[in-house]
Design an enzyme around this catalytic site. Structure first.
Site, PDB file in Angstrom:
ATOM      1  N   SER A  65       2.598  -2.454  10.582  1.00 48.46           N
ATOM      2  CA  SER A  65       4.046  -2.528  10.868  1.00 48.46           C
ATOM      3  C   SER A  65       4.764  -3.745  10.365  1.00 48.46           C
ATOM      4  O   SER A  65       5.514  -4.576  11.162  1.00 48.46           O
ATOM      5  CB  SER A  65       4.208  -2.190  12.256  1.00 48.46           C
ATOM      6  OG  SER A  65       3.815  -0.809  12.588  1.00 48.46           O
ATOM      7  N   HIS A  75      -9.725   1.631   4.396  1.00 46.43           N
ATOM      8  CA  HIS A  75      -8.532   1.721   5.145  1.00 46.43           C
ATOM      9  C   HIS A  75      -8.751   2.649   6.327  1.00 46.43           C
ATOM     10  O   HIS A  75      -9.405   3.390   6.206  1.00 46.43           O
ATOM     11  CB  HIS A  75      -7.624   2.037   4.198  1.00 46.43           C
ATOM     12  CG  HIS A  75      -5.872   2.199   4.906  1.00 46.43           C
ATOM     13  ND1 HIS A  75      -5.597   3.265   5.827  1.00 46.43           N
ATOM     14  CD2 HIS A  75      -4.931   1.275   4.740  1.00 46.43           C
ATOM     15  CE1 HIS A  75      -4.438   2.644   6.305  1.00 46.43           C
ATOM     16  NE2 HIS A  75      -3.953   1.731   5.389  1.00 46.43           N
ATOM     17  N   GLY A 128       2.744  -1.374   4.474  1.00 42.79           N
ATOM     18  CA  GLY A 128       2.931  -0.167   4.243  1.00 42.79           C
ATOM     19  C   GLY A 128       4.049   0.568   3.986  1.00 42.79           C
ATOM     20  O   GLY A 128       4.634   0.315   2.692  1.00 42.79           O
ATOM     21  N   GLY A 129       4.860   1.092   5.022  1.00 44.62           N
ATOM     22  CA  GLY A 129       6.158   1.695   4.832  1.00 44.62           C
ATOM     23  C   GLY A 129       7.190   0.552   4.096  1.00 44.62           C
ATOM     24  O   GLY A 129       7.854   1.131   3.808  1.00 44.62           O
ATOM     25  N   GLU A 179      -6.866   4.728   7.559  1.00 48.35           N
ATOM     26  CA  GLU A 179      -6.666   6.362   7.395  1.00 48.35           C
ATOM     27  C   GLU A 179      -7.774   6.700   6.692  1.00 48.35           C
ATOM     28  O   GLU A 179      -8.213   8.006   7.001  1.00 48.35           O
ATOM     29  CB  GLU A 179      -5.434   6.350   6.617  1.00 48.35           C
ATOM     30  CG  GLU A 179      -4.021   6.122   7.558  1.00 48.35           C
ATOM     31  CD  GLU A 179      -2.959   5.754   6.436  1.00 48.35           C
ATOM     32  OE1 GLU A 179      -2.922   5.756   5.557  1.00 48.35           O
ATOM     33  OE2 GLU A 179      -1.995   5.224   7.366  1.00 48.35           O
ATOM     34  N   GLU A 218      -6.391  -5.073  10.116  1.00 46.94           N
ATOM     35  CA  GLU A 218      -5.292  -3.947  10.294  1.00 46.94           C
ATOM     36  C   GLU A 218      -5.432  -3.120  11.765  1.00 46.94           C
ATOM     37  O   GLU A 218      -6.115  -2.398  11.823  1.00 46.94           O
ATOM     38  CB  GLU A 218      -5.129  -3.103   9.183  1.00 46.94           C
ATOM     39  CG  GLU A 218      -4.629  -3.424   7.910  1.00 46.94           C
ATOM     40  CD  GLU A 218      -3.994  -2.480   7.240  1.00 46.94           C
ATOM     41  OE1 GLU A 218      -2.858  -2.447   6.797  1.00 46.94           O
ATOM     42  OE2 GLU A 218      -4.661  -1.240   6.874  1.00 46.94           O
ATOM     43  N   ASN A 275       0.921  -1.118  -0.074  1.00 46.78           N
ATOM     44  CA  ASN A 275       0.023  -0.098  -0.037  1.00 46.78           C
ATOM     45  C   ASN A 275       0.933   1.320  -0.040  1.00 46.78           C
ATOM     46  O   ASN A 275       1.586   1.492   0.986  1.00 46.78           O
ATOM     47  CB  ASN A 275      -0.937  -0.074   1.293  1.00 46.78           C
ATOM     48  CG  ASN A 275      -1.719   1.286   1.539  1.00 46.78           C
ATOM     49  OD1 ASN A 275      -1.906   1.944   0.541  1.00 46.78           O
ATOM     50  ND2 ASN A 275      -2.196   1.516   2.462  1.00 46.78           N
ATOM     51  N   TRP A 276       1.083   1.875  -1.216  1.00 43.34           N
ATOM     52  CA  TRP A 276       1.890   2.813  -1.399  1.00 43.34           C
ATOM     53  C   TRP A 276       1.410   4.295  -0.867  1.00 43.34           C
ATOM     54  O   TRP A 276       2.097   5.532  -0.641  1.00 43.34           O
ATOM     55  CB  TRP A 276       2.387   3.257  -2.880  1.00 43.34           C
ATOM     56  CG  TRP A 276       3.144   2.235  -3.268  1.00 43.34           C
ATOM     57  CD1 TRP A 276       3.868   1.062  -2.328  1.00 43.34           C
ATOM     58  CD2 TRP A 276       3.645   1.886  -4.598  1.00 43.34           C
ATOM     59  NE1 TRP A 276       4.587   0.439  -3.344  1.00 43.34           N
ATOM     60  CE2 TRP A 276       4.516   0.897  -4.446  1.00 43.34           C
ATOM     61  CE3 TRP A 276       3.488   2.667  -5.792  1.00 43.34           C
ATOM     62  CZ2 TRP A 276       4.900   0.393  -5.837  1.00 43.34           C
ATOM     63  CZ3 TRP A 276       3.903   2.114  -6.974  1.00 43.34           C
ATOM     64  CH2 TRP A 276       4.960   1.053  -7.063  1.00 43.34           C
ATOM     65  N   LYS A 277       0.218   4.529  -0.192  1.00 47.30           N
ATOM     66  CA  LYS A 277      -0.535   5.493   0.371  1.00 47.30           C
ATOM     67  C   LYS A 277      -0.177   6.791  -0.546  1.00 47.30           C
ATOM     68  O   LYS A 277      -0.325   6.495  -1.929  1.00 47.30           O
ATOM     69  CB  LYS A 277       0.012   5.827   1.652  1.00 47.30           C
ATOM     70  CG  LYS A 277      -0.250   4.592   2.627  1.00 47.30           C
ATOM     71  CD  LYS A 277       0.127   4.734   4.099  1.00 47.30           C
ATOM     72  CE  LYS A 277      -0.214   3.364   4.859  1.00 47.30           C
ATOM     73  NZ  LYS A 277      -0.082   3.422   6.221  1.00 47.30           N
ATOM     74  N   GLY A 307       1.912   1.949  10.746  1.00 47.99           N
ATOM     75  CA  GLY A 307       2.943   2.989  10.892  1.00 47.99           C
ATOM     76  C   GLY A 307       3.359   3.180  12.293  1.00 47.99           C
ATOM     77  O   GLY A 307       4.091   4.367  12.133  1.00 47.99           O
TER      78      GLY A 307
HETATM   79  P1  PGA Z   1       2.247  -0.086   7.748  1.00 50.53           P
HETATM   80  O1  PGA Z   1       0.917   0.385   7.091  1.00 50.53           O
HETATM   81  O2  PGA Z   1       2.933  -1.293   7.152  1.00 50.53           O
HETATM   82  O3  PGA Z   1       3.259   0.985   7.185  1.00 50.53           O
HETATM   83  O4  PGA Z   1       2.139   0.035   9.358  1.00 50.53           O
HETATM   84  C1  PGA Z   1       0.151  -0.675   6.773  1.00 50.53           C
HETATM   85  C2  PGA Z   1      -1.180  -0.216   6.209  1.00 50.53           C
HETATM   86  O5  PGA Z   1      -1.523   1.024   6.432  1.00 50.53           O
HETATM   87  O6  PGA Z   1      -1.818  -0.749   5.266  1.00 50.53           O
END
Ligand code: PGA
Length: 258
Positions: free
Chosen positions: A217, A101, A238-239, A103, A173, A14-16, A179
């Protein structure tokens, strides 16, 4: 307890709001030769602007990746300035879209009802909905994790037919793990996954086959122990999906060890 047979693992980056078109193309070109013998289906939820170019690149070069969106509008079309419809992202080359998601839920106030509308629109355009759920730290500390998860699953997936549910991917999640560097313990995550699977199996004939990814994470260091859990069918990263070398380690590591 619902017995399970693991299908192919699904690992999604997930590149956000990171990566321009050029950065995304460079990333995939860098990653493709690093994939060893992965047993996973690998996909990327990318910024809207990059969907067309990346899906073209993947097709042209027969790269083993699929490209999707991170969100869609909750209406089919209309005067909604700044929104993007399911049909638009599908035509641009998306095979799937993330929906709900955390966010989106927390920063943009998306409710289960809205998530439900988006899921139905995605399905009507042939996009596989990757539906995200998860509890906050407060909810976990108050022992409410399962209640929250049950409410999110019921609200988000309400009214879906058996055939539709077979196209859904669920992503657990925990909000406190996204994050933050705090990953859920593999066994703890597995317990929530098992709970989700039981709920899905109770409500839909094909419910027990819904793949459930873990996200929050994920790193090359913890990916393998998460994937070794019987109810964890993949990862939403994500990251650690932003650098090709790091993401390759997650993919290749599971390929040789799970
Ligand atoms: P993260 O993000 O791996 O940076 O915690 C995961 C996500 O938001 O899908």
């Amino acid at each position: 307890m619902v017995d399970i047979k693991k299908g192919p693992l699904l690992i999604t980056g997930n590149w956000k709001m990171f990566k321009t078109i050029k950065e995304g193309c460079d990333f995939l070109q860098n990653l493709a030769p690093q994939i060893q013998r992965s047993q996973a289906a690998i996909s990327f939820a990318v910024p809207f602007t990059a969907i067309f170019s990346l899906s073209d690149l993947v097709k042209e070069n027969k790269m083993p990746f699929s490209i999707g969106a991170q969100n869609i509008a909750s209406e089919k079309e209309g005067p909604f300035t700044g929104e993007i419809s399911a049909r638009m992202v599908s035509e641009a080359g998306s095979n799937f879209t993330l929906i709900g998601h955390s966010e989106r839920r927390w920063l943009f106030h998306e409710t289960d009802e809205l998530v439900n509308k988006k899921i139905k629109l995605a399905l009507s355009e042939g996009l596989a909905p990757h539906v995200c759920i998860g509890e906050t730290l407060d909810e976990r500390e108050q022992g409410k994790t399962k209640n929250v998860i049950e409410k999110q699953i019921e609200g988000s997936l309400q009214g879906l037919t058996d055939e539709e549910i077979s196209k859904v991917v669920l992503a657990y999640e925990p909000v406190w793990a996204i994050g933050t560097g705090k990953v859920a313990k593999s066994e703890e995550a597995n317990e929530v996954h098992a709970f989700c699977r039981e709920l899905l199996a109770k409500k839909w004939k094909s419910g027990k086959g819904v793949p459930i990814q873990y996200g929050g994470s994920v790193t090359p260091e913890n990916a393998n122990s998460l994937l070794a859990q019987p109810h964890i069918d993949g990862l939403l990263v994500g990251g650690a999906s932003l650098k090709a070398d790091t993401f390759a380690q997650i993919i290749n590591f599971q390929g040789s060890n799970v």
